[in-house]
Design a protein around this motif. Structure first.
Motif, PDB file in Angstrom:
ATOM      1  N   GLU B 374       0.821  -1.231   0.000  1.00 11.57           N
ATOM      2  CA  GLU B 374       0.000   0.000   0.000  1.00 11.57           C
ATOM      3  C   GLU B 374       0.848   1.273   0.000  1.00 11.57           C
ATOM      4  OE1 GLU B 374      -3.239   0.731  -0.358  1.00 11.57           O
ATOM      5  OE2 GLU B 374      -3.686  -1.379  -0.734  1.00 11.57           O
ATOM      6  N   HIS B 375       2.018   1.201   0.621  1.00 10.42           N
ATOM      7  CA  HIS B 375       2.891   2.391   0.630  1.00 10.42           C
ATOM      8  C   HIS B 375       3.357   2.727  -0.776  1.00 10.42           C
ATOM      9  CE1 HIS B 375       3.068   2.624   4.967  1.00 10.42           C
ATOM     10  NE2 HIS B 375       3.327   1.330   5.014  1.00 10.42           N
ATOM     11  N   MET B 376       3.723   1.669  -1.498  1.00  8.38           N
ATOM     12  CA  MET B 376       4.170   1.882  -2.878  1.00  8.38           C
ATOM     13  C   MET B 376       3.011   2.412  -3.725  1.00  8.38           C
ATOM     14  SD  MET B 376       6.526  -1.438  -3.684  1.00  8.38           S
ATOM     15  CE  MET B 376       7.860  -1.947  -2.599  1.00  8.38           C
ATOM     16  N   TYR B 379       2.401   6.014  -3.015  1.00  4.47           N
ATOM     17  CA  TYR B 379       3.460   6.849  -3.593  1.00  4.47           C
ATOM     18  C   TYR B 379       3.185   7.092  -5.082  1.00  4.47           C
ATOM     19  CZ  TYR B 379       8.232   8.638  -4.230  1.00  4.47           C
ATOM     20  OH  TYR B 379       9.322   9.436  -4.488  1.00  4.47           O
ATOM     21  N   LEU B 380       2.843   6.035  -5.790  1.00  2.00           N
ATOM     22  CA  LEU B 380       2.602   6.159  -7.234  1.00  2.00           C
ATOM     23  C   LEU B 380       1.336   6.972  -7.522  1.00  2.00           C
ATOM     24  CD1 LEU B 380       3.491   2.510  -8.373  1.00  2.00           C
ATOM     25  CD2 LEU B 380       4.904   4.547  -8.603  1.00  2.00           C
ATOM     26  N   ARG B 387      -4.884   4.347  -9.893  1.00  2.67           N
ATOM     27  CA  ARG B 387      -4.634   3.168  -9.069  1.00  2.67           C
ATOM     28  C   ARG B 387      -4.422   1.892  -9.891  1.00  2.67           C
ATOM     29  NH1 ARG B 387      -5.472   1.681  -3.477  1.00  2.67           N
ATOM     30  NH2 ARG B 387      -5.542  -0.565  -3.420  1.00  2.67           N
ATOM     31  N   GLU B 389      -3.429   1.517 -12.915  1.00  3.08           N
ATOM     32  CA  GLU B 389      -2.163   1.571 -13.643  1.00  3.08           C
ATOM     33  C   GLU B 389      -0.981   1.412 -12.681  1.00  3.08           C
ATOM     34  OE1 GLU B 389      -0.504   4.782 -16.804  1.00  3.08           O
ATOM     35  OE2 GLU B 389      -2.650   4.855 -16.382  1.00  3.08           O
ATOM     36  N   LEU B 393       2.013  -1.396 -12.676  1.00  2.58           N
ATOM     37  CA  LEU B 393       3.458  -1.124 -12.584  1.00  2.58           C
ATOM     38  C   LEU B 393       4.091  -1.990 -11.500  1.00  2.58           C
ATOM     39  CD1 LEU B 393       3.853   2.775 -12.800  1.00  2.58           C
ATOM     40  CD2 LEU B 393       4.757   1.085 -14.408  1.00  2.58           C
ATOM     41  N   LEU B 394       3.378  -2.131 -10.393  1.00  2.00           N
ATOM     42  CA  LEU B 394       3.914  -2.921  -9.284  1.00  2.00           C
ATOM     43  C   LEU B 394       3.889  -4.417  -9.595  1.00  2.00           C
ATOM     44  CD1 LEU B 394       2.455  -0.947  -6.239  1.00  2.00           C
ATOM     45  CD2 LEU B 394       4.774  -0.883  -7.165  1.00  2.00           C
ATOM     46  N   ALA B 397       6.775  -4.948 -11.859  1.00  2.00           N
ATOM     47  CA  ALA B 397       8.009  -4.853 -11.074  1.00  2.00           C
ATOM     48  C   ALA B 397       8.241  -6.138 -10.287  1.00  2.00           C
ATOM     49  CB  ALA B 397       7.942  -3.655 -10.132  1.00  2.00           C
ATOM     50  N   ASP B 400       9.418  -8.818 -12.521  1.00  4.30           N
ATOM     51  CA  ASP B 400      10.659  -8.526 -13.224  1.00  4.30           C
ATOM     52  C   ASP B 400      11.863  -9.272 -12.671  1.00  4.30           C
ATOM     53  OD1 ASP B 400      10.979  -6.662 -15.587  1.00  4.30           O
ATOM     54  OD2 ASP B 400      12.835  -6.329 -14.476  1.00  4.30           O
TER      55      ASP B 400
END
Lengths: 251, 428
Positions: B374-376, B379-380, B387, B389, B393-394, B397, B400
């Motif tokens: 949730e912190h990440m 931040y985004l 949200r 999108e 991204l997460l 990641a 990855d």
């Protein structure tokens, strides 16, 4: 620009009031500082304005111009021109700094009905802003804040601010963990962004940041309320006498 | 070792797939041995230790349930990569759709013709690793494959292949229930990249055996297709000689049921094997990675990196074992399996195992399971990224770390594009 009116906030998970009627008004082009001892609710104020989960607003309002901030998602607040420079910028492995910044800029532009910035123009824009903040290209290539020093993280926050060009910037203890040189660099970055259409709410423990970012108005916060408001001299008073004296005189 | 639990009888499976005819005596003998082994050991059942988390019923049921054939992608993955394409349609090799099987340092032969002749290396390789891979755990689908699979490719590599060999599995028939067998041998110093793409069939039983000689390197990359209803049981058997390298990566998008087994044996010193996988499942999706790595030589390095993103009831399974035999001093073994659960309905079942009989080794393993941070996310989103999108991204990641295991940057880029497209389609 920013109007906070009798804002009451408690934690969602536990019945604990954090903000107990905060009122402040930041005009266009003004820089306001919010100072206060630990636990006074300064960071909560910044999180609530930016839209972080976990807080319940029980009373009051917060508006950016005529826009009711409290009814908006964090991304909508950002697109409307609000920016929070985090006290603890989050590390996100696997997401490149550049990808992140470009996604953010274009999402905001899209939300405002503006054209997206193409890759080449974006690269030029970021490089130019990064240079003035002394951020090297290598740092831009890395994942968001991963392996960054404290100073690099804070400079990265200011870089994001410079690229996104918000109207209302909230800086949450941007000076914490910075040495004098890094603080100067960050302050220069902020000062370069000052202008008649851009306002700042600078949250800090210490007066020293305000030597570099000169505020128009200083608020002292304690126990969830603003207990004193004045000019830059108020910050100096805190520096000389500490919060205890000031809070005693208010009480 | 505990006595195997009684298993369902496997005769029906063998009857459903007639034994190939007209093969060389050695091939017919290998088939016969496998069939006998399968009959003696039985079909997998829920009581098997390694089938506790994955119900084999739908892999065994006759006939196989059909799976709708999705339209082919307008821009197939890896299109930009210069490769030698060998195309299969519903599991049947289609030379007319394939490139001429000519590549310097590489001998390519359809399985049927390899098994009809007396090719020394094929004779040694076919079924050998599968048979060795039955200890300590039975792999009945692979045994069935040895007994019955008619289609596939036999590849011998004697030099450095100038371009990758790409096995493309096209689907036409919604009901195709096929078995495909590939046999690879890399001679000393040889180097090959093998790419596999496509769903294969409604039900796909696929086995790949790879004997990797001294100093040789095999890079294996596959995508298992995005057909929703398909089911697959695959097994990868690799044996590494001294200083050999084996790197395998699998991307799985969709599929009702996927069981990917990898059995890797270090037979020579100082060899390196990495197996990695990324999967994304939404809804009726069950994905199982079962890996067994046996260190039987000095100073070898093994690495397992598996990442799963699950939502709407999807189930992920990871069973990974590192066995370090007494001779395998200086072993470096690493294993990580992680799942990102996008809601409360999804499930990740992990069984990491280390069994170490040597005293001078470095082995570590980890397994985590959690929601999006949730912190990440805050931040985004606080930077203006919506949200959904930001969550994508997460997710990318998160995956990855597994994709980063792919050495070839172009192939890795292809994987990332494929994943991003899948996520974008989900978003609608």
């Amino acid at each position: 620009m920013l109007n906070v009116e009798n804002l009451h906030v408690r934690l969602e998970e536990e019945d604990k009031a954090i903000l107990k009627g905060v009122t402040l008004s930041v005009g266009a082009g003004e820089v306001h500082a919010v100072m206060g001892p630990n636990g006074s609710g300064k960071s909560t104020l910044s999180y609530v304005l930016a839209g972080r989960d976990g807080y319940a607003v029980t009373e009051g309002s917060a508006a950016l111009d005529d826009l009711d901030l409290l009814g908006l998602e964090p991304e909508e607040r950002a697109a409307a021109g609000l920016f929070l420079a985090f006290q603890y910028p989050v590390e996100i492995p696997g997401v490149g700094n550049m990808t992140f910044l470009r996604t953010a800029l274009n999402a905001q532009r899209k939300a405002r009905g503006e054209d997206e910035v193409n890759a080449a123009d974006f690269l030029r824009l970021v490089r130019e802003k990064a240079r003035t903040l002394n951020i090297d290209a290598e740092m831009l290539k890395r994942p968001i804040n991963v392996g960054f020093s404290g100073g690099e993280k804070k400079r990265n926050e200011i870089l994001q601010m410079a690229v996104l060009e918000p109207r209302m910037c909230i800086l949450d203890e941007t000076d914490s963990g910075l040495d004098v040189d890094a603080m100067k660099l960050v302050a220069e970055g902020v000062n370069a962004l000052r202008g008649p259409e851009r306002s700042f709410l600078v949250i800090t423990h210490y007066q020293r940041l305000l030597d570099h970012i000169r505020p128009d108005v200083v608020h002292i916060m304690a126990d969830g309320q603003i207990v004193a408001t004045g000019g830059p001299e108020l910050a100096l008073e805190v520096e000389t006498n500490g919060y205890a004296d000031l809070l005693k005189s208010v009480a | 070792m505990a006595a195997p639990a009684p298993r369902p009888e496997a005769g029906g499976l063998l009857d459903a797939w007639p034994a190939p005819e007209g093969e060389a005596g050695w091939a017919a003998a290998a088939r016969r041995r496998a069939a006998e082994r399968l009959l003696a050991r039985g079909a997998p059942g829920r009581r098997d230790e390694y089938w506790r988390f994955t119900n084999p019923a739908n892999l065994l049921a006759l006939p196989a349930a059909p799976a709708e054939v999705l339209a082919e992608d307008a821009t197939p993955i890896f299109e930009a990569i210069d490769r030698l394409r060998l195309v299969f349609v519903d599991g049947v090799f289609a030379p007319e759709l394939s490139d001429a099987p000519e590549l310097d340092g590489v001998e390519i032969e359809p399985l049927a013709s390899a098994l009809a002749k007396d090719i020394h290396w094929a004779r040694e390789a076919f079924g050998a690793l599968e048979a060795r891979g039955q200890e300590p755990v039975d792999r009945p689908f692979a045994t069935l494959n040895t007994a019955r699979a008619r289609e596939g490719i036999a590849i011998r590599v004697t030099g450095r292949a100038a371009r990758p060999v790409s096995l493309v599995y096209l689907r036409r028939d919604a009901g195709a229930d096929v078995q495909v067998r590939h046999v690879l041998r890399l001679e000393a110093g040889a180097d090959l990249t093998l790419i596999e793409t496509g769903a294969g069939a409604a039900r796909f039983n696929q086995v790949l055996e790879a004997e990797i000689g001294e100093g040789a390197a095999l890079h294996h990359v596959r995508t298992q297709g995005r057909d929703h209803d398909r089911r697959a049981a695959t097994a990868l058997f690799a044996r590494l000689g001294p200083a050999a390298t084996f790197k395998s990566f699998t991307l799985t998008l969709n599929g009702r049921l996927t069981r990917n087994e990898a059995v890797i044996e270090f037979a020579g010193d100082d060899a390196v094997a990495h197996v990695a996988g990324a999967c994304v499942g939404d809804g009726d999706f069950h994905h199982d990675d079962t890996v067994f790595i046996s260190h039987g030589a000095l100073g070898c390095e093994s690495r397992q990196v598996f990442k799963k993103v699950l939502r709407a009831g999807a189930v992920g399974v990871f069973q990974g074992k590192i066995l370090v035999r007494p001779v395998a001093q200086k072993t470096d073994g690493y294993q990580i399996s992680q799942a990102l659960l996008l809601d409360d309905d999804s499930q990740f079942l992990a069984k990491p195992e280390l069994e170490i009989y040597a005293d001078d080794v470095a082995c570590s393993h980890g397994s985590t399971c959690g929601a999006v941070d949730e912190h990440m996310l805050f931040y985004l989103t606080s930077r203006g990224i919506p949200r959904a999108e930001a969550e994508e991204l997460l997710v990318l990641a998160f995956l990855d770390e597994a994709i980063a295991e792919i050495e070839d940057a172009r192939i890795a880029a292809g994987m990332r594009e494929r994943l991003a497209a899948w996520l974008a389609r989900r978003r609608g």
